[in-house]
Design an enzyme around this catalytic site. Sequence first.
Site, PDB file in Angstrom:
ATOM      1  CB  THR A 294      -0.953  -0.003   1.235  1.00  0.00           C
ATOM      2  OG1 THR A 294      -0.135   0.223   2.232  1.00  0.00           O
ATOM      3  CG2 THR A 294      -1.583  -1.344   1.395  1.00  0.00           C
ATOM      4  CG  ASP A 295       0.963   5.790  -1.577  1.00  0.00           C
ATOM      5  OD1 ASP A 295       1.999   6.114  -0.891  1.00  0.00           O
ATOM      6  OD2 ASP A 295       0.771   6.330  -2.591  1.00  0.00           O
ATOM      7  CD1 TRP A 296       5.173   6.168   4.230  1.00  0.00           C
ATOM      8  CD2 TRP A 296       5.006   4.387   2.932  1.00  0.00           C
ATOM      9  NE1 TRP A 296       6.352   5.165   4.477  1.00  0.00           N
ATOM     10  CE2 TRP A 296       6.333   4.242   3.426  1.00  0.00           C
ATOM     11  CE3 TRP A 296       4.572   3.605   1.765  1.00  0.00           C
ATOM     12  CZ2 TRP A 296       7.077   3.167   3.185  1.00  0.00           C
ATOM     13  CZ3 TRP A 296       5.468   2.489   1.350  1.00  0.00           C
ATOM     14  CH2 TRP A 296       6.650   2.456   2.177  1.00  0.00           C
TER      15      TRP A 296
END
Length: 635
Positions: free
Chosen positions: A332-334
Amino acid sequence: MTTTTTRTTLTAPDGTVFRDLNGNGTLDPYEDPRVPVADRVEDLLARMTPADKAGLMFQTVIETGPDGSLVEALGAISKSPTTAVVQAKRLTHFNVHRLPEPRLAARWHNALQRLAEDTPLGIPVTVSTDPRHAFHENSGASFAAGHFSQWPDALGLAAIGDAGAVRQFADAARQEYVAVGIRAALHPCVDLATEPRWARQLGTFGEDSALTSAFTAAYLDGFQGPDGRLGAGSVACTTKHFPGGGPQADGEDAHFPYGREQVYPGGRFADHLAPFRVAIAHRTAAMMPYYGMPVGLVLDGEPIEPVGFGYNRQIVTGLLREELGYDGVVVTDWELVNDNVVATGQVLAARAWGVEHLDAPARMVKILAAGCDQFGGEECTDLLLGLVADGAVTQDRLDASVRRLLRVKFELGLFDDPYVDEDAAAAVVGRADLVAAGLRAQSRSVTVLTNDVLTNGPLTNGALAGTPILPLAPGLRVLAIGLSPADAAGLGEVVDDVADADVAVVRLVAPWEHRDSMFLESWFHAGSLEFPADVVAQVRELAARVPVVLDVTLDRPAILTPLLGLATAIVASYGTSGPALVAALTGAVPPEGRLPFQLPRSMAAVRAARPDVPSDTPDPTFAAGHGLRYAPASA
């Protein structure tokens, strides 16, 4: 060699030398370099505790000590001391931000690997990075080159228009990454730059789907290996942001709540997906979905749930896994799970777009149900272990992700030797041939937009009368604005007063609206593409006295309409140093760039355009692909 290990290297009865990672004195299958990767993965998986598995499923930011030491105090970005996060939480994936000089960076990396070796199974660490070979400094997306060779940003590589140049860059960056122990890249960014206001365009290959697809293939081959196959000298790439992060509503970025919506009014979803198909064909090691929340998206007659792509089972499992057949890692993105308290004390809300009402455990369950393998920017292993203990997440679900994550580590050769040589790091990073190649690429990427015949100033009375101003002739008296005196000296005699100048060379950056109410917001250049009136007035005043050569650094399009009648020549750049710009303006390295997107004529045209459609503003000042060449020098 300057590498050492803390565990004993043993020799099996059959003569096989191996690293006894679990300290049992026996050559186990996962320690045996002769055993197929799939079998090594299964052997190790069977030995792992739930805590070992959970640790593998998180990737967070890590800091380096300036002297090459591990950081045990809480810093500006690290959430836990290094020893705690490696040995207690069992994390083995880290995104490194600041790095010291190459020898010390290698020393830090080796210390980190020795720390990981002292865990029960000795699983090595994978160090990743955001892009760090260009000019743009954004702690949420990329870093300036520093000790590494410096190249144009991705837009500049696209402007050159040569897949070979992209592959050359990727191979150079791969060599430097590997030298300091970076074995994973949180790039390429293959989103299409179809919304002129979007803040992330500098890291893309522009608006054209076919060109971006070709450059994606070259990029992955340069970093990972021929046809994207991973090996001991590879850097594993994370291609982002699936299924294409460019068509943001109103051009706002999905890092921020006001930019969460992603829209497709032109029905061009397939164009944005195309580069990811190529990435799969070239075996990208990982994919990263964007924060964006699709609004009004319908695929094959099925409405897509309006939640961030990292939470979206229809996109990650249905499209990426099942339809496209991708079985690599999805990270996932952050910070999709927890709010983050940053160094300033400001609370940064989790980018839980469309699921803001869910608590952290429920968000984590939804991300796993979507099909993601790893939580970016998080280290809350206790939360995941609690879900396993409660039966909300099964062991089989953990195992599916852990297999993918382990496979990459084995394919990179990290289990066999994760260490690097400090001497080699010092020799490779910033090596002269890599620096020279990057500098030449910077010059090549410069795009000549206009190059008019001289009509005013003292040059019109001499041999240059009636000729295009570029390339600049030698021996000119130059007023340089935005260039250091040392760099400007390459253009001719540097003067301080316009009255003494033959020509003025002015560097500007593309305009943006300055915002700083949220963490990271100031780094993302958003809003209007129009130059302020005072900037236009300054150029007008200069142009009334002397010919003006104007360079505009484009991190996204700019509206050049009011400047067209003022500057004698306008060039665009996308990450070009002073010396590289001088080489382009003088013709020492002829500029070859072509615009990777169109330059709109007005903000009204931008607002009327469809965010998912390339070149959708009417009557642009310059079309995508525009770029002039210098006339060949006479014999």
